[in-house]
Design a protein around this motif. Sequence first.
Motif, PDB file in Angstrom:
ATOM      1  N   TRP A  91      16.618  45.199  61.022  1.00 30.56           N
ATOM      2  CA  TRP A  91      17.117  46.572  61.025  1.00 30.56           C
ATOM      3  C   TRP A  91      17.529  47.228  62.184  1.00 30.56           C
ATOM      4  O   TRP A  91      16.710  46.976  62.989  1.00 30.56           O
ATOM      5  CB  TRP A  91      16.066  47.395  60.215  1.00 30.56           C
ATOM      6  CG  TRP A  91      16.195  47.116  58.597  1.00 30.56           C
ATOM      7  CD1 TRP A  91      16.742  45.978  57.996  1.00 30.56           C
ATOM      8  CD2 TRP A  91      15.466  47.797  57.464  1.00 30.56           C
ATOM      9  NE1 TRP A  91      16.502  46.014  56.894  1.00 30.56           N
ATOM     10  CE2 TRP A  91      15.834  47.255  56.411  1.00 30.56           C
ATOM     11  CE3 TRP A  91      14.732  48.935  57.581  1.00 30.56           C
ATOM     12  CZ2 TRP A  91      15.333  47.830  55.046  1.00 30.56           C
ATOM     13  CZ3 TRP A  91      14.351  49.474  56.398  1.00 30.56           C
ATOM     14  CH2 TRP A  91      14.498  48.900  55.164  1.00 30.56           C
ATOM     15  N   LYS A  92      18.141  48.331  62.265  1.00 31.58           N
ATOM     16  CA  LYS A  92      18.353  49.343  63.217  1.00 31.58           C
ATOM     17  C   LYS A  92      17.249  50.258  63.032  1.00 31.58           C
ATOM     18  O   LYS A  92      17.266  51.250  62.028  1.00 31.58           O
ATOM     19  CB  LYS A  92      19.708  49.714  63.428  1.00 31.58           C
ATOM     20  CG  LYS A  92      20.608  48.905  63.856  1.00 31.58           C
ATOM     21  CD  LYS A  92      21.960  49.389  64.191  1.00 31.58           C
ATOM     22  CE  LYS A  92      22.727  50.075  62.656  1.00 31.58           C
ATOM     23  NZ  LYS A  92      24.046  50.729  63.061  1.00 31.58           N
ATOM     24  N   THR A  93      15.997  50.341  63.716  1.00 30.45           N
ATOM     25  CA  THR A  93      15.118  51.542  63.594  1.00 30.45           C
ATOM     26  C   THR A  93      14.866  52.370  64.771  1.00 30.45           C
ATOM     27  O   THR A  93      15.281  51.879  65.867  1.00 30.45           O
ATOM     28  CB  THR A  93      13.708  50.656  63.155  1.00 30.45           C
ATOM     29  OG1 THR A  93      13.427  49.991  64.138  1.00 30.45           O
ATOM     30  CG2 THR A  93      13.874  49.976  61.973  1.00 30.45           C
ATOM     31  N   THR A  94      14.406  53.443  64.524  1.00 28.77           N
ATOM     32  CA  THR A  94      14.105  54.388  65.819  1.00 28.77           C
ATOM     33  C   THR A  94      13.035  55.319  65.327  1.00 28.77           C
ATOM     34  O   THR A  94      12.336  55.235  64.244  1.00 28.77           O
ATOM     35  CB  THR A  94      15.428  55.189  66.247  1.00 28.77           C
ATOM     36  OG1 THR A  94      14.868  55.807  67.487  1.00 28.77           O
ATOM     37  CG2 THR A  94      15.550  56.136  65.264  1.00 28.77           C
ATOM     38  N   GLU A  95      12.360  56.116  66.300  1.00 29.01           N
ATOM     39  CA  GLU A  95      11.314  56.921  66.080  1.00 29.01           C
ATOM     40  C   GLU A  95      11.778  58.198  66.490  1.00 29.01           C
ATOM     41  O   GLU A  95      12.540  58.200  67.533  1.00 29.01           O
ATOM     42  CB  GLU A  95      10.148  56.673  66.776  1.00 29.01           C
ATOM     43  CG  GLU A  95       9.422  55.380  66.074  1.00 29.01           C
ATOM     44  CD  GLU A  95       7.999  55.049  66.900  1.00 29.01           C
ATOM     45  OE1 GLU A  95       7.089  54.472  66.360  1.00 29.01           O
ATOM     46  OE2 GLU A  95       7.837  55.420  68.069  1.00 29.01           O
ATOM     47  N   VAL A  96      11.214  59.362  65.929  1.00 31.88           N
ATOM     48  CA  VAL A  96      11.505  60.725  66.474  1.00 31.88           C
ATOM     49  C   VAL A  96       9.933  61.385  66.458  1.00 31.88           C
ATOM     50  O   VAL A  96       9.119  61.237  65.587  1.00 31.88           O
ATOM     51  CB  VAL A  96      12.660  61.504  65.468  1.00 31.88           C
ATOM     52  CG1 VAL A  96      13.915  60.969  65.383  1.00 31.88           C
ATOM     53  CG2 VAL A  96      11.843  61.757  64.083  1.00 31.88           C
ATOM     54  N   PRO A  97       9.806  62.143  67.507  1.00 32.03           N
ATOM     55  CA  PRO A  97       8.739  62.978  67.537  1.00 32.03           C
ATOM     56  C   PRO A  97       8.338  63.878  66.235  1.00 32.03           C
ATOM     57  O   PRO A  97       9.407  64.618  66.074  1.00 32.03           O
ATOM     58  CB  PRO A  97       8.692  63.761  68.861  1.00 32.03           C
ATOM     59  CG  PRO A  97       9.714  63.100  69.490  1.00 32.03           C
ATOM     60  CD  PRO A  97      10.790  62.680  68.519  1.00 32.03           C
ATOM     61  N   VAL A  98       7.182  63.820  65.524  1.00 33.17           N
ATOM     62  CA  VAL A  98       6.956  64.777  64.607  1.00 33.17           C
ATOM     63  C   VAL A  98       5.557  65.411  65.060  1.00 33.17           C
ATOM     64  O   VAL A  98       4.713  64.864  65.504  1.00 33.17           O
ATOM     65  CB  VAL A  98       6.819  64.123  63.342  1.00 33.17           C
ATOM     66  CG1 VAL A  98       8.421  63.873  62.849  1.00 33.17           C
ATOM     67  CG2 VAL A  98       6.072  62.994  63.124  1.00 33.17           C
ATOM     68  N   ASP A  99       5.380  66.565  64.537  1.00 31.38           N
ATOM     69  CA  ASP A  99       4.255  67.390  64.690  1.00 31.38           C
ATOM     70  C   ASP A  99       3.232  67.021  63.655  1.00 31.38           C
ATOM     71  O   ASP A  99       3.577  66.563  62.497  1.00 31.38           O
ATOM     72  CB  ASP A  99       4.376  68.759  64.704  1.00 31.38           C
ATOM     73  CG  ASP A  99       5.521  69.224  65.880  1.00 31.38           C
ATOM     74  OD1 ASP A  99       5.270  68.491  66.871  1.00 31.38           O
ATOM     75  OD2 ASP A  99       6.170  70.206  65.835  1.00 31.38           O
ATOM     76  N   TYR A 100       2.028  67.276  64.080  1.00 32.74           N
ATOM     77  CA  TYR A 100       0.677  66.964  62.981  1.00 32.74           C
ATOM     78  C   TYR A 100      -0.240  67.740  63.129  1.00 32.74           C
ATOM     79  O   TYR A 100      -0.449  68.206  64.379  1.00 32.74           O
ATOM     80  CB  TYR A 100       0.407  65.350  63.267  1.00 32.74           C
ATOM     81  CG  TYR A 100      -0.318  64.677  62.267  1.00 32.74           C
ATOM     82  CD1 TYR A 100       0.489  64.308  61.073  1.00 32.74           C
ATOM     83  CD2 TYR A 100      -1.722  64.510  62.265  1.00 32.74           C
ATOM     84  CE1 TYR A 100      -0.113  63.474  60.013  1.00 32.74           C
ATOM     85  CE2 TYR A 100      -2.261  63.666  61.261  1.00 32.74           C
ATOM     86  CZ  TYR A 100      -1.504  63.281  60.099  1.00 32.74           C
ATOM     87  OH  TYR A 100      -2.072  62.594  59.010  1.00 32.74           O
ATOM     88  N   ARG A 101      -0.688  68.388  61.900  1.00 38.81           N
ATOM     89  CA  ARG A 101      -1.900  69.306  61.864  1.00 38.81           C
ATOM     90  C   ARG A 101      -3.101  68.695  61.005  1.00 38.81           C
ATOM     91  O   ARG A 101      -3.015  67.832  60.361  1.00 38.81           O
ATOM     92  CB  ARG A 101      -1.480  70.518  61.312  1.00 38.81           C
ATOM     93  CG  ARG A 101      -0.730  70.586  60.142  1.00 38.81           C
ATOM     94  CD  ARG A 101       0.043  71.741  59.486  1.00 38.81           C
ATOM     95  NE  ARG A 101       0.841  71.588  58.539  1.00 38.81           N
ATOM     96  CZ  ARG A 101       2.035  72.204  58.387  1.00 38.81           C
ATOM     97  NH1 ARG A 101       2.223  73.164  59.155  1.00 38.81           N
ATOM     98  NH2 ARG A 101       2.671  71.903  57.215  1.00 38.81           N
ATOM     99  N   LYS A 102      -4.081  69.354  60.895  1.00 38.32           N
ATOM    100  CA  LYS A 102      -5.336  69.019  60.165  1.00 38.32           C
ATOM    101  C   LYS A 102      -4.632  69.044  58.991  1.00 38.32           C
ATOM    102  O   LYS A 102      -4.346  70.121  58.475  1.00 38.32           O
ATOM    103  CB  LYS A 102      -6.514  69.928  60.582  1.00 38.32           C
ATOM    104  CG  LYS A 102      -7.132  69.801  61.827  1.00 38.32           C
ATOM    105  CD  LYS A 102      -8.291  70.708  62.320  1.00 38.32           C
ATOM    106  CE  LYS A 102      -8.837  70.556  63.479  1.00 38.32           C
ATOM    107  NZ  LYS A 102     -10.055  71.408  63.562  1.00 38.32           N
ATOM    108  N   ARG A 103      -5.034  67.942  58.125  1.00 35.19           N
ATOM    109  CA  ARG A 103      -4.753  68.067  56.702  1.00 35.19           C
ATOM    110  C   ARG A 103      -5.671  69.130  55.929  1.00 35.19           C
ATOM    111  O   ARG A 103      -6.704  69.450  56.239  1.00 35.19           O
ATOM    112  CB  ARG A 103      -4.946  66.784  56.015  1.00 35.19           C
ATOM    113  CG  ARG A 103      -6.505  65.820  56.189  1.00 35.19           C
ATOM    114  CD  ARG A 103      -6.767  65.099  55.185  1.00 35.19           C
ATOM    115  NE  ARG A 103      -6.689  65.809  53.916  1.00 35.19           N
ATOM    116  CZ  ARG A 103      -6.180  65.297  52.744  1.00 35.19           C
ATOM    117  NH1 ARG A 103      -5.833  63.808  52.872  1.00 35.19           N
ATOM    118  NH2 ARG A 103      -6.384  65.905  51.509  1.00 35.19           N
TER     119      ARG A 103
END
Length: 227
Positions: free
Chosen positions: A187-199
């Motif tokens: 597959w053609k795959t990539t990543e993008v930065p995502v933000d993350y906070r305390k659940r």
Amino acid sequence: MPIVDVLIPAFNEENSVGKVINDIPPLVRNIVVVNNNSNDNTVKVAQSAGAIVLDEAQRGYGRACLTGMEYIANLEVQPDILVFLDADYSDFPEQLTLLIAPILEHDMDMVIGSRAKGNKEKGSMTPPQVFGNWLSTRLMRWIYKTDYTDLGPFRAVKWGKLKSLGMVDQTYGWTIEMQIKAAKAGWKTTEVPVDYRKRIGVSKVSGTVEGVFGAGYKILWTIWKYR
């Protein structure tokens, strides 16, 4: 515009699932919440927020995802893209547009939201989570020649491609099974930065000793299994 559906597994997330649903961009067609044997008001909150709610009594993240996929596969009009999103409000649902952009603009097959590349709120990921992600992605790099930096559950996948993978894991190995099988399938795959906070609330995985060890074992076993 492509048809985009969202799948959200949920177990006892009455305090967060409504916030997740409300922050999902309006471009999404269906929001499918799979109630994974909750004993709180998760179902009522999700329905009130406008989601389609399915019940899956057998506990397990992968089991809930499989149930949601089965429902989507039986829709008269299939989606073009399926986005997976957790119900705990640790991700930023409005960043869904960033996730699907590489599929729309560069014909990628799968896009992983990488917490490793984004901004993480202090304390949003426990040390075992950070180490587990590092170890897992490093092992995949050695064995499968991938370049993932995260096993992030916030991800977008071409629906037709996903159906062809033959996903089977019913618990903690779901995300890494998908990434390994995608790599093996070319597959053609990539990543993008995502933000993350305390659940909101306590994690069923990182919040318990049993969950940490169970997830770690299953992830390492999955890496070895598909080598």
